[in-house]
Design a protein around this motif. Structure first.
Motif, PDB file in Angstrom:
ATOM      1  N   LEU A 151     107.403 102.721 -17.445  1.00 26.88           N
ATOM      2  CA  LEU A 151     108.094 101.980 -15.646  1.00 26.88           C
ATOM      3  C   LEU A 151     109.424 101.070 -16.974  1.00 26.88           C
ATOM      4  CD1 LEU A 151     108.606 101.177 -13.077  1.00 26.88           C
ATOM      5  CD2 LEU A 151     107.444  99.471 -12.970  1.00 26.88           C
ATOM      6  N   TRP A 191     113.575 107.377 -15.728  1.00 26.23           N
ATOM      7  CA  TRP A 191     112.147 107.397 -14.793  1.00 26.23           C
ATOM      8  C   TRP A 191     111.961 108.483 -14.257  1.00 26.23           C
ATOM      9  CZ3 TRP A 191     107.770 105.460 -14.718  1.00 26.23           C
ATOM     10  CH2 TRP A 191     107.262 105.100 -12.667  1.00 26.23           C
ATOM     11  N   LEU A 238     111.923 103.162  -8.289  1.00 23.48           N
ATOM     12  CA  LEU A 238     112.196 102.138  -8.703  1.00 23.48           C
ATOM     13  C   LEU A 238     113.121 101.402  -8.200  1.00 23.48           C
ATOM     14  CD1 LEU A 238     112.207 102.165 -12.422  1.00 23.48           C
ATOM     15  CD2 LEU A 238     115.037 102.829 -12.207  1.00 23.48           C
TER      16      LEU A 238
END
Length: 379
Positions: A124, A137, A294
């Motif tokens: 991440l 991502w 995200l």
């Protein structure tokens, strides 16, 4: 009138477990997840069953402390202790795990957890503020898509992902509707009930049925605004926003309401932090998933102004009287960010209480005294 308590949820969990056993017998894989950043739509699009594994139990922690430091947060220790002690039926059912590189404690724990099950770690990004982070991502989601295809033997098509996006958007919408019932002058659900009614009840399959169950519950709950006895029972109780770490253990939630408050909103994972934004249903489904997930305003992100903006919106929309921030002892990300949260809340003129605790009951008396004093201030 239905009572929305653990007994109510237990009946649903029994149904979900039966459905899962049937699906597993037919060849479905179960994929354990540990964070809100993992797109469950991808797992479901592979024909697999997602299940969240973050634990709220105190009893497996001593076992976990044989491998992990005692000053690590209880959520990490409890989740790991259940896994190595084989005391969690959900973990026992998993075929593989997908985890996210969020806090340092989880990342290092996942290295050990990979000895128990095949574990794939989503790397991440630590910010959602740059185009480079979004591109990275998206690449991680493409990587995990290939892994899921290999593990399940299923080709994940764009249409299959879009189908799951639509389904999970419906789940987000009905959960958000449950929270919105508390925006009026009379809150229609306690925090306990919100936690129960909106739970996916473990394994995430046959979500159509779960959505229908939540919808039916909300239909009954909406009638409370005509019930004089119910209105009298909640009138005048301080309206609390509970923020901070995930409420995997409900000690603080229960204390707030046992002491006379009513938790009308929860911003944490599983609450308004993750249900407010829908994934776009048109266009490239992987790009849409990447952008939506995200944007989750977790404390592991920096900067994290979106969380402060969300808190201000909740304070306004839910008529909040006071804010309580929960930090699990050892969670440095939320603990450090609490300074900014306190500044944000106090700028609105509202009282703020920061509770740092763990899963044990040792400090319950002390917490009760602090919470009673806080609620008295609101009254």
């Amino acid at each position: 009138m239905t009572i929305y308590d653990d007994h109510y949820l237990g009946g649903i969990e029994e149904r979900v477990i039966r459905d899962t056993e049937t699906a597993r017998a037919a060849g479905a894989k179960v994929v354990g997840v540990y964070c809100a950043f993992t797109p469950k739509e991808l797992i479901a699009a592979a024909g697999a069953i997602p299940v969240a594994l973050c634990s709220g139990s105190d009893f497996p922690i001593p076992l976990a402390e044989q491998h992990l430091p005692r000053n690590l947060c209880a959520l990490i220790k409890s989740s790991y202790g259940h896994a190595i002690g084989d005391s969690c039926p959900y973990f026992r059912a998993t075929d593989l795990l997908i985890a996210d590189a969020t806090c340092d404690g989880k990342k290092k724990m996942f290295e050990l957890l990979g000895r128990k099950r095949p574990l794939y770690l989503l790397q991440l990004p630590q910010t959602s503020a740059t185009a480079e982070s979004h591109a990275y991502w998206l690449g991680e989601l493409r990587r995990i898509k290939v892994i899921l295809e290999e593990e399940t033997g299923t080709v994940i098509t764009d249409d299959a992902i879009r189908k799951q996006i639509r389904l999970y958007n419906r789940l987000r919408t009905i959960v958000h509707e449950a929270f919105l019932l508390n925006t009026g002058p009379i809150p229609l659900l306690s925090g306990r009930e919100l936690d129960t009614v909106t739970s996916v009840a473990g394994f995430e399959l046959n979500l159509e049925t779960r959505i229908a169950e939540i919808t039916a519950a909300l239909g009954e709950i909406k009638e409370r605004d005509k019930d004089d006895d119910y209105i009298a029972s909640v009138a005048g109780r301080p309206r609390i926003l509970l923020t901070g770490c995930p409420t995997t253990n409900r000690k603080v939630l229960h204390l707030l309401e046992d002491c006379g408050g009513i938790v009308v909103a929860m911003e944490s994972c599983g609450g308004l932090k993750t249900v407010g934004g829908l994934v776009p249903e048109q266009g490239d489904p992987l790009k849409n998933l990447a952008a939506n997930y995200l944007s989750i305003p977790c404390a592991c992100m920096t900067p994290n102004k979106a969380r402060l903006d969300l808190l201000l919106a909740i304070i306004r929309d839910y008529r909040i009287d006071g804010v309580v921030e929960l930090t699990w002892d050892g969670c440095h990300t939320y603990n450090v960010e609490s300074f900014q949260v306190e500044e944000c809340v106090q700028a609105t003129g509202l009282p703020y209480l920061h509770v740092i605790t763990d899963y044990s009951e040792n400090d319950t008396g002390q917490l009760k005294t602090r919470i009673e004093a806080f609620l008295e201030l609101l009254n």
